[in-house]
Design a protein around this motif. Structure first.
Motif, PDB file in Angstrom:
ATOM      1  N   ASP A 130      -6.334  64.916  -7.468  1.00 19.34           N
ATOM      2  CA  ASP A 130      -5.947  64.604  -8.854  1.00 19.34           C
ATOM      3  C   ASP A 130      -4.453  64.355  -8.948  1.00 19.34           C
ATOM      4  N   CYS A 131      -3.714  65.004  -8.048  1.00 19.01           N
ATOM      5  CA  CYS A 131      -2.253  64.947  -8.153  1.00 19.01           C
ATOM      6  C   CYS A 131      -1.625  65.013  -6.768  1.00 19.01           C
ATOM      7  N   ARG A 144      -1.469  56.742  -1.890  1.00 17.48           N
ATOM      8  CA  ARG A 144      -2.187  56.387  -3.126  1.00 17.48           C
ATOM      9  C   ARG A 144      -3.697  56.355  -2.898  1.00 17.48           C
ATOM     10  N   GLY A 191      -6.388  56.647 -11.502  1.00 16.35           N
ATOM     11  CA  GLY A 191      -5.700  57.235 -12.659  1.00 16.35           C
ATOM     12  C   GLY A 191      -4.965  58.532 -12.344  1.00 16.35           C
ATOM     13  N   GLY A 192      -5.116  59.022 -11.119  1.00 15.31           N
ATOM     14  CA  GLY A 192      -4.441  60.275 -10.727  1.00 15.31           C
ATOM     15  C   GLY A 192      -2.924  60.110 -10.716  1.00 15.31           C
ATOM     16  N   ARG A 193      -2.213  61.241 -10.695  1.00 14.70           N
ATOM     17  CA  ARG A 193      -0.751  61.178 -10.867  1.00 14.70           C
ATOM     18  C   ARG A 193      -0.006  61.604  -9.603  1.00 14.70           C
ATOM     19  N   PHE A 201       1.386  51.800  -7.664  1.00 13.13           N
ATOM     20  CA  PHE A 201       1.470  52.766  -8.762  1.00 13.13           C
ATOM     21  C   PHE A 201       1.934  52.067 -10.040  1.00 13.13           C
ATOM     22  N   SER A 227       7.610  60.250 -11.699  1.00 11.70           N
ATOM     23  CA  SER A 227       6.167  60.380 -11.894  1.00 11.70           C
ATOM     24  C   SER A 227       5.558  58.979 -12.043  1.00 11.70           C
ATOM     25  N   ARG A 265       1.340  56.785 -11.910  1.00  9.79           N
ATOM     26  CA  ARG A 265      -0.129  56.888 -11.887  1.00  9.79           C
ATOM     27  C   ARG A 265      -0.714  55.919 -10.876  1.00  9.79           C
ATOM     28  N   ASN A 266      -1.852  56.290 -10.303  1.00  8.00           N
ATOM     29  CA  ASN A 266      -2.603  55.369  -9.451  1.00  8.00           C
ATOM     30  C   ASN A 266      -3.223  54.297 -10.344  1.00  8.00           C
ATOM     31  N   ARG A 267      -2.794  53.053 -10.139  1.00 10.58           N
ATOM     32  CA  ARG A 267      -3.269  51.975 -11.012  1.00 10.58           C
ATOM     33  C   ARG A 267      -4.742  51.621 -10.786  1.00 10.58           C
TER      34      ARG A 267
END
Ligand SMILES: C[S@@+](CC[C@H](N)C(=O)[O-])C[C@H]1O[C@@H](n2cnc3c(N)ncnc32)[C@H](O)[C@@H]1O
Length: 287
Positions: free
Chosen positions: A115-116, A137, A143-145, A202, A281, A283-285
């Motif tokens: 998730d992160c 990634r 959507g993970g961060r 990202f 920070s 996000r995974n696109r």
């Protein structure tokens, strides 16, 4: 040469040994920056989190506390001595954190398993950062961060430049590495960081400054604190590299100059020197 070969040598040699020896002091020094990244990551119970370049595991242990029994906190690092130290701490604290010796740029990791992705100063050392972050990634859920702390440029980090300024005229100035060469200050340029993350896939990239004095030395008295700072500067960081191979007389003169510079930074039995970092920070696109 294999990817990151020089870093593998350094972190399994002198750098790794020094970081193990100074683990508690370095954890206190980095704590404000780690805390800022941690707050940004907002890790929840049940999250699966990968801690990149986890070193002796301070941040991974904190992550495991948040992820709880239903989550996962995996720390990876190329340094065998630092992972050994991290595993001792798991034993001491009965944490559920896991540690693995691995190169984050190419380690086999679960696809879309986390998730992160988190890091406290562990992502600035890749030979090919775009390839490394692209690989990382793939381990992130859609959507993970990703959240990490890194240093701004060396010129903004007095804890790194002060000892070197103190020895100017005593030791020939060390060759200045290219600002993008793998190393603690290679992510100083936020445009470069943004570019690396965007090329790695990202989105939603956010880069915030964090400024905090670092505790570079501490002790029961001011003199003890300055001695502690001097020991640390000789063991970890740019001063150690600048003095490597210098004759004893030069080292003694340099030590006196750095001692005087640290004395001017004494506050309540602590040597406090300005530091400057980024909290990054994204996000995974991928969906
Ligand atoms: C400045 S230390 C930070 C350690 C730890 N995160 C902390 O805050 O105490 C950088 C760490 O990154 C690790 N490292 C460097 N390159 C790496 C790579 N390619 N893969 C995994 N770890 C790496 C080093 O071994 C070292 O432990």
């Amino acid at each position: 040469m294999n990817a990151n070969a020089q870093q593998v040598i350094d972190w399994n040699g002198d750098s790794g040994a020094s970081w193990v020896a100074y683990q508690e002091q370095l954890d206190r020094m980095l704590e404000p920056y780690g805390a800022a990244a941690f707050a940004k990551a907002a890790i929840r119970c049940g999250d699966h989190v990968l801690d990149i370049g986890c070193g002796a595991g301070e941040s991974t242990l904190a992550i495991a506390w948040e992820t709880g029994p239903t989550g996962r906190a995996l720390g990876i690092d190329i340094s065998e001595p630092l992972i050994r130290r991290a595993r001792e701490r798991v034993w001491d604290t009965m944490s559920q954190a896991e540690f693995r010796i691995a190169d984050a740029s190419n380690a086999p990791l679960p696809v879309a398993g986390f998730d992160c992705l988190f890091s406290r100063f562990g992502v600035m050392f890749f030979d090919d950062p775009v390839a490394a972050f692209t690989h990382l990634r793939t381990t992130l859920k859609p959507g993970g961060r990703i959240v990490f702390a890194c240093w701004r440029g060396a010129a903004e980090n007095d804890w790194a430049t002060l000892p070197l300024q103190a020895i100017e005229g005593i030791v020939p100035p060390p060759a200045k590495p290219s600002p993008a060469a793998p190393g603690p200050f290679s992510f100083g340029d936020p445009d470069r960081v943004r570019d690396i993350l965007a090329k790695a896939g990202f989105g939603g990239i956010d880069i915030e400054p964090v400024d905090h004095p670092v505790v570079f030395g501490e002790g029961a008295t001011g003199a003890a604190a300055v001695d502690d700072a001097l020991d640390r500067a000789f063991a970890v960081g740019p001063l150690r590299r600048a003095l490597a191979g210098q004759p004893d007389l030069v080292v003694v003169k340099a030590a006196a100059a750095v001692h005087a510079a640290f004395t001017r930074k004494l506050v309540d039995n602590r040597v406090l020197i300005d530091g400057a970092g980024w909290i990054v920070s994204a996000r995974n696109r991928a969906h």
